[in-house]
Scaffold this motif. Structure first.
Motif, PDB file in Angstrom:
ATOM      1  N   ALA A 135      52.079  -7.838  24.531  1.00 13.80           N
ATOM      2  CA  ALA A 135      52.253  -7.443  25.683  1.00 13.80           C
ATOM      3  C   ALA A 135      53.129  -7.280  27.071  1.00 13.80           C
ATOM      4  O   ALA A 135      52.644  -6.453  27.943  1.00 13.80           O
ATOM      5  CB  ALA A 135      51.184  -8.365  26.581  1.00 13.80           C
ATOM      6  N   ASP A 136      53.902  -8.347  26.558  1.00 11.67           N
ATOM      7  CA  ASP A 136      55.412  -7.836  27.376  1.00 11.67           C
ATOM      8  C   ASP A 136      55.947  -6.768  27.415  1.00 11.67           C
ATOM      9  O   ASP A 136      57.253  -6.396  27.741  1.00 11.67           O
ATOM     10  CB  ASP A 136      56.384  -9.546  27.429  1.00 11.67           C
ATOM     11  N   MET A 137      55.510  -6.440  25.658  1.00 11.28           N
ATOM     12  CA  MET A 137      56.061  -4.907  25.828  1.00 11.28           C
ATOM     13  C   MET A 137      55.624  -3.357  27.273  1.00 11.28           C
ATOM     14  O   MET A 137      56.196  -2.937  26.102  1.00 11.28           O
ATOM     15  CB  MET A 137      56.441  -4.590  25.240  1.00 11.28           C
ATOM     16  N   LEU A 138      55.013  -3.830  27.563  1.00  7.12           N
ATOM     17  CA  LEU A 138      53.667  -2.400  28.183  1.00  7.12           C
ATOM     18  C   LEU A 138      54.890  -2.142  29.125  1.00  7.12           C
ATOM     19  O   LEU A 138      56.156  -3.364  30.579  1.00  7.12           O
ATOM     20  CB  LEU A 138      52.382  -2.807  28.853  1.00  7.12           C
ATOM     21  N   ASN A 139      55.469  -0.666  29.334  1.00  7.69           N
ATOM     22  CA  ASN A 139      56.617  -0.613  30.739  1.00  7.69           C
ATOM     23  C   ASN A 139      55.848  -0.852  32.145  1.00  7.69           C
ATOM     24  O   ASN A 139      54.638  -0.886  32.595  1.00  7.69           O
ATOM     25  CB  ASN A 139      57.430   0.799  29.839  1.00  7.69           C
ATOM     26  N   HIS A 140      56.413  -0.554  32.933  1.00  5.21           N
ATOM     27  CA  HIS A 140      55.747  -0.240  34.472  1.00  5.21           C
ATOM     28  C   HIS A 140      55.727   1.671  34.777  1.00  5.21           C
ATOM     29  O   HIS A 140      56.369   1.998  34.323  1.00  5.21           O
ATOM     30  CB  HIS A 140      57.079  -0.642  35.591  1.00  5.21           C
ATOM     31  N   GLY A 141      54.804   1.540  34.858  1.00  4.34           N
ATOM     32  CA  GLY A 141      54.425   3.079  35.697  1.00  4.34           C
ATOM     33  C   GLY A 141      53.957   2.454  37.391  1.00  4.34           C
ATOM     34  O   GLY A 141      53.304   1.693  37.643  1.00  4.34           O
ATOM     35  N   THR A 142      54.444   3.799  38.266  1.00  5.21           N
ATOM     36  CA  THR A 142      53.472   3.659  39.894  1.00  5.21           C
ATOM     37  C   THR A 142      52.437   3.911  39.187  1.00  5.21           C
ATOM     38  O   THR A 142      51.336   3.610  40.191  1.00  5.21           O
ATOM     39  CB  THR A 142      54.734   5.574  40.518  1.00  5.21           C
ATOM     40  N   ASP A 202      40.845   6.843  30.790  1.00  4.94           N
ATOM     41  CA  ASP A 202      41.170   7.478  29.849  1.00  4.94           C
ATOM     42  C   ASP A 202      42.718   7.465  29.726  1.00  4.94           C
ATOM     43  O   ASP A 202      43.494   8.258  29.823  1.00  4.94           O
ATOM     44  CB  ASP A 202      40.446   8.641  29.437  1.00  4.94           C
ATOM     45  N   VAL A 203      42.726   7.129  28.455  1.00  8.88           N
ATOM     46  CA  VAL A 203      44.291   7.440  28.120  1.00  8.88           C
ATOM     47  C   VAL A 203      44.185   8.165  26.860  1.00  8.88           C
ATOM     48  O   VAL A 203      43.663   8.263  25.922  1.00  8.88           O
ATOM     49  CB  VAL A 203      44.767   6.424  27.627  1.00  8.88           C
ATOM     50  N   ALA A 204      44.865   9.598  27.087  1.00 13.93           N
ATOM     51  CA  ALA A 204      45.236  10.602  25.422  1.00 13.93           C
ATOM     52  C   ALA A 204      45.978  10.173  24.637  1.00 13.93           C
ATOM     53  O   ALA A 204      46.549   9.215  24.814  1.00 13.93           O
ATOM     54  CB  ALA A 204      45.960  11.967  25.960  1.00 13.93           C
ATOM     55  N   ALA A 205      46.055  10.084  23.286  1.00 18.44           N
ATOM     56  CA  ALA A 205      46.714   9.963  22.760  1.00 18.44           C
ATOM     57  C   ALA A 205      47.737  10.258  22.483  1.00 18.44           C
ATOM     58  O   ALA A 205      48.412  11.320  23.041  1.00 18.44           O
ATOM     59  CB  ALA A 205      46.194  10.812  20.388  1.00 18.44           C
ATOM     60  N   GLY A 206      49.147   9.572  22.444  1.00 18.50           N
ATOM     61  CA  GLY A 206      50.776   9.607  22.624  1.00 18.50           C
ATOM     62  C   GLY A 206      50.874   9.130  23.545  1.00 18.50           C
ATOM     63  O   GLY A 206      51.567   9.332  23.886  1.00 18.50           O
ATOM     64  N   SER A 207      50.001   9.031  24.677  1.00 22.51           N
ATOM     65  CA  SER A 207      50.362   8.723  25.915  1.00 22.51           C
ATOM     66  C   SER A 207      51.098   6.804  26.199  1.00 22.51           C
ATOM     67  O   SER A 207      50.447   6.273  25.492  1.00 22.51           O
ATOM     68  CB  SER A 207      49.380   8.290  27.098  1.00 22.51           C
ATOM     69  N   PRO A 208      52.122   7.161  27.290  1.00 22.76           N
ATOM     70  CA  PRO A 208      52.193   5.899  27.148  1.00 22.76           C
ATOM     71  C   PRO A 208      51.138   5.201  28.004  1.00 22.76           C
ATOM     72  O   PRO A 208      50.325   4.915  28.645  1.00 22.76           O
ATOM     73  CB  PRO A 208      53.248   5.706  28.555  1.00 22.76           C
ATOM     74  N   LEU A 209      51.113   3.424  27.515  1.00 23.66           N
ATOM     75  CA  LEU A 209      50.615   2.516  28.331  1.00 23.66           C
ATOM     76  C   LEU A 209      51.640   1.421  29.263  1.00 23.66           C
ATOM     77  O   LEU A 209      52.554   1.276  28.456  1.00 23.66           O
ATOM     78  CB  LEU A 209      50.070   1.563  27.252  1.00 23.66           C
ATOM     79  N   ARG A 210      51.058   1.606  30.728  1.00 20.14           N
ATOM     80  CA  ARG A 210      52.305   1.198  31.396  1.00 20.14           C
ATOM     81  C   ARG A 210      51.463  -0.303  32.487  1.00 20.14           C
ATOM     82  O   ARG A 210      50.060   0.458  32.414  1.00 20.14           O
ATOM     83  CB  ARG A 210      53.189   2.527  32.236  1.00 20.14           C
ATOM     84  N   MET A 211      51.654  -1.078  33.028  1.00 21.65           N
ATOM     85  CA  MET A 211      51.201  -1.467  34.059  1.00 21.65           C
ATOM     86  C   MET A 211      52.082  -1.680  35.217  1.00 21.65           C
ATOM     87  O   MET A 211      53.570  -1.229  35.120  1.00 21.65           O
ATOM     88  CB  MET A 211      51.181  -3.256  33.023  1.00 21.65           C
ATOM     89  N   SER A 212      51.910  -2.641  35.670  1.00 20.39           N
ATOM     90  CA  SER A 212      52.331  -2.152  37.207  1.00 20.39           C
ATOM     91  C   SER A 212      53.273  -3.850  37.365  1.00 20.39           C
ATOM     92  O   SER A 212      52.789  -4.743  36.979  1.00 20.39           O
ATOM     93  CB  SER A 212      51.613  -2.594  38.270  1.00 20.39           C
ATOM     94  N   TYR A 213      54.617  -3.497  37.365  1.00 20.55           N
ATOM     95  CA  TYR A 213      56.121  -4.968  37.856  1.00 20.55           C
ATOM     96  C   TYR A 213      55.051  -5.319  39.188  1.00 20.55           C
ATOM     97  O   TYR A 213      55.679  -6.387  39.692  1.00 20.55           O
ATOM     98  CB  TYR A 213      56.738  -4.818  36.923  1.00 20.55           C
TER      99      TYR A 213
END
Length: 302
Positions: A106-113, A134-145
């Motif tokens: 889970a710590d590998m999730l990047n930040h996203g606006t 909804d997340v399309a295949a190949g899309s990034p998974l980002r959380m807020s830092y």
């Protein structure tokens, strides 16, 4: 600090630690404020430098406190290892109801606006990651830092520049007293990168600063209007003193643009092998410069 010590205790165990594979996979070099030097701070705008220096001081405090833990002497005297553990604790952990938690993977999730996932923990301490759209295949998974509207805190804490951020703090560090008296935060005083727009709180702070210098009575009345939410009275003061507010802002913007060129020129004079964070610093300064140029264009046309 608890997570910092836990990381060091597991590091001390080496391959006997159940966390060895994960720890061994982590970066060795970070671009955080804690990893920067005073030469780095000298090349940054005051707000970013202050945030980065605060991170460095936090690390120094952790370093001093480590001497009072069960860690071995070879660990607590190894500044490189201590700084690495601090960076891991800060950049890989997630705040959850006042605690800092780390969940490998889970710590590998990047930040996203714009985010696609949220992270939560249950009462057993198990970590769950949920998609929020909804997340399309190949899309990034980002959380807020953190606050996505202002990249400087993320820059200092995590060591990267979020160029998708819509704006940045307006750098009125010399008006922090006025900002705090009016009840504003750094995230309220923004210049917007693409449009050059200026948040209303910036005009309030600058006008309050001007009034304090030249008409303390009017400053008190303006303060009362801000505190009570009297928008009509605020607007009257802004209209009456607009030229003074504009001139003060123009002076600030023009001066900051000159300083940015000076700071970046200094950074470019460094040897990149001994100052590996120069590219990130230059990237940060360019982001701020582009923002200020757009703000300048708007101000000059007002």
């Amino acid at each position: 600090f608890r997570v910092f010590v836990k990381i060091l205790l597991e590091y001390e165990k080496g391959e006997n630690s159940p966390w060895f594979t994960w720890l061994n996979s982590l970066p060795r070099i970070y671009n955080t404020g804690a990893s920067m030097t005073y030469a780095c701070f000298d090349c940054l705008p005051p707000y970013a430098a202050w945030l980065a220096l605060t991170e460095r001081q936090n690390f120094v405090n952790f370093q001093k406190a480590a001497k009072f833990t069960p860690l071995g002497e070879d660990i607590v005297t190894n500044v490189t290892v201590l700084k690495w553990a601090y960076n891991v604790a800060i950049t890989r952990s997630i705040e959850w109801y006042g605690d800092r938690c780390i969940a490998p993977m889970a710590d590998m999730l990047n930040h996203g606006t714009e985010t696609e996932v949220e992270v939560s923990y249950d009462e057993n301490g198990d970590c769950y990651v949920y998609t929020t759209t909804d997340v399309a295949a190949g899309s990034p998974l980002r959380m807020s830092y953190g606050d996505p509207t202002n990249p400087s805190p993320l820059f200092a804490t995590y060591g990267f520049l979020d160029e998708s951020s819509p704006g940045t703090f307006c750098k009125l560090m010399h008006m922090r007293t006025e900002m705090e008296v009016l009840g504003y935060r750094f995230s309220d005083l923004l210049f917007y990168k693409e449009t050059g727009d200026i948040s209303p709180a910036v005009f309030d702070v600058v006008l309050y600063n001007v009034l304090n210098q030249y008409d303390p009575g009017a400053a008190n009345s303006f303060y009362d209007a801000v505190m009570s939410g009297d928008e009509a009275t605020k607007a009257q003061y802004h209209d009456q003193y607009w030229q003074y507010t504009k001139e003060e802002l123009q002076k600030h913007v023009d001066g900051t643009l000159k300083d940015l060129d000076k700071w970046s020129e200094k950074a470019q004079s460094y040897d990149i092998y001994t100052h590996p964070r120069v590219p990130l610093i230059l990237q940060h300064n360019q982001f701020v410069k582009e923002t200020f140029l757009n703000v300048k264009a708007n101000l000059d046309n007002m």
